[in-house]
Scaffold this active site. Structure first.
Site, mmCIF file in Angstrom:
data_model
loop_
_atom_site.group_PDB
_atom_site.id
_atom_site.type_symbol
_atom_site.label_atom_id
_atom_site.label_comp_id
_atom_site.label_asym_id
_atom_site.label_seq_id
_atom_site.Cartn_x
_atom_site.Cartn_y
_atom_site.Cartn_z
ATOM 1 N N GLN A 95 5.082 -6.346 -1.218
ATOM 2 C CA GLN A 95 5.820 -5.616 -0.333
ATOM 3 C C GLN A 95 5.869 -4.171 -0.264
ATOM 4 O O GLN A 95 6.333 -3.499 0.718
ATOM 5 C CB GLN A 95 7.417 -6.094 -0.223
ATOM 6 C CG GLN A 95 7.391 -7.673 -0.133
ATOM 7 C CD GLN A 95 9.237 -8.138 -0.243
ATOM 8 O OE1 GLN A 95 9.578 -8.062 0.743
ATOM 9 N NE2 GLN A 95 9.123 -8.464 -1.498
ATOM 10 N N HIS A 113 3.065 -5.196 3.839
ATOM 11 C CA HIS A 113 3.660 -4.226 4.560
ATOM 12 C C HIS A 113 2.869 -2.671 4.872
ATOM 13 O O HIS A 113 3.461 -1.798 4.937
ATOM 14 C CB HIS A 113 5.176 -3.706 4.092
ATOM 15 C CG HIS A 113 6.044 -4.910 4.102
ATOM 16 N ND1 HIS A 113 7.412 -5.261 3.190
ATOM 17 C CD2 HIS A 113 6.094 -5.997 4.857
ATOM 18 C CE1 HIS A 113 8.078 -6.194 3.570
ATOM 19 N NE2 HIS A 113 7.235 -6.715 4.445
ATOM 20 N N CYS A 121 -5.197 5.394 13.213
ATOM 21 C CA CYS A 121 -5.309 5.923 14.514
ATOM 22 C C CYS A 121 -4.761 5.022 15.742
ATOM 23 O O CYS A 121 -5.392 3.903 15.866
ATOM 24 C CB CYS A 121 -6.507 6.433 14.878
ATOM 25 S SG CYS A 121 -6.670 7.517 16.675
ATOM 26 N N ALA A 224 12.583 -4.259 -14.630
ATOM 27 C CA ALA A 224 11.208 -4.601 -14.727
ATOM 28 C C ALA A 224 10.407 -4.515 -15.856
ATOM 29 O O ALA A 224 9.560 -5.233 -15.989
ATOM 30 C CB ALA A 224 10.592 -4.518 -13.252
#
Length: 236
Positions: A95, A113, A121, A224
């Site tokens: 994500q 994402h 453009c 993590a």
């Protein structure tokens, strides 16, 4: 150790937080400081493109100083060992819009994402890698016209990328792992349920329990950079 054949890993902001990149929804995160409706929607871009582009230019500058951490490297190592063992069904879905997984060497990667270091453009659809500041005056290298450049990121109200590929991988996976994700944003928050429907073993690696933690069969909590390498080593 169970021998898995098809792995899907989902990563969220928590995997990059220790690299100095801000999370979004945690206390003190980006959306606690800024209004996402004014910075991360197509309507905001249309109404005030300079402010939106300035926000993402600043994020690019922040990303330039960030380095992949031990969690990113552990996941890249897992992928490399998986491929060497002759098992090619591996998909890392992130994500995150940063490039830290790439820095660590991950290859089987899907940015659902979008990617901060790419520009698109809106006039001609040209997509290109880009580290420069985006401005309304800057022309598109594809069509040569100015005024249409935007970050290649998925804004609120837009469809995440690669969903067909993701759901196909979830349907066949026998191991699903969520790393550093809050479990509050759909459709990603629903991936664990999809994987479970297909019989996959499900693992959560994150800082603390979240809204969907009860859906995981195996959970490990902590930073993590600690829990991800430890779990990867445990796979053997």
């Amino acid at each position: 150790m169970a021998r898995y054949e098809n792995i899907v890993i989902l990563t969220g902001a928590g995997v990059s937080a220790e690299s100095g990149l801000g999370t979004f929804r945690d206390e003190g995160g980006l959306w606690a400081k800024f209004d996402p409706m004014k910075l991360a929607t197509p309507e905001a871009f249309e109404a005030d493109p300079d402010t939106v582009l300035g926000f993402y230019n600043a994020r690019r500058a922040n990303l330039a100083d960030a380095k992949a951490n031990a969690a990113h490297f552990a996941l890249a190592e897992l992928e490399q060992n998986w491929m060497l063992d002759g098992r090619a069904n591996y998909l890392l879905v992130t994500q995150n819009i940063d490039d830290l997984h790439e820095q660590a060497g991950s290859a089987g990667l899907l940015h659902m994402h979008g990617e901060l270091l790419k520009t698109r453009c809106t006039r001609c659809g040209h997509l290109f890698s880009d580290r420069e500041d985006m401005t309304r005056e800057r022309p598109c290298p594809g069509c040569g016209k100015a005024g249409g450049l935007r970050p290649h990121v998925v804004w609120f109200g837009e469809m995440p990328l690669g969903l067909d590929q993701i759901y196909a991988a979830l349907d066949r996976c026998d191991l699903f792992v969520a790393v550093g994700t809050s479990g509050t944003v759909y459709p990603a928050a629903g991936f664990v349920a999809e994987a479970r429907r297909g019989g996959a073993h499900t693992v959560e690696l994150t800082l603390e329990p979240g809204e969907i933690s009860d859906l995981f069969e195996e959970t490990h909590y902590g930073p993590a950079t600690e829990v991800v390498p430890h779990w990867v080593r445990g796979l053997g």
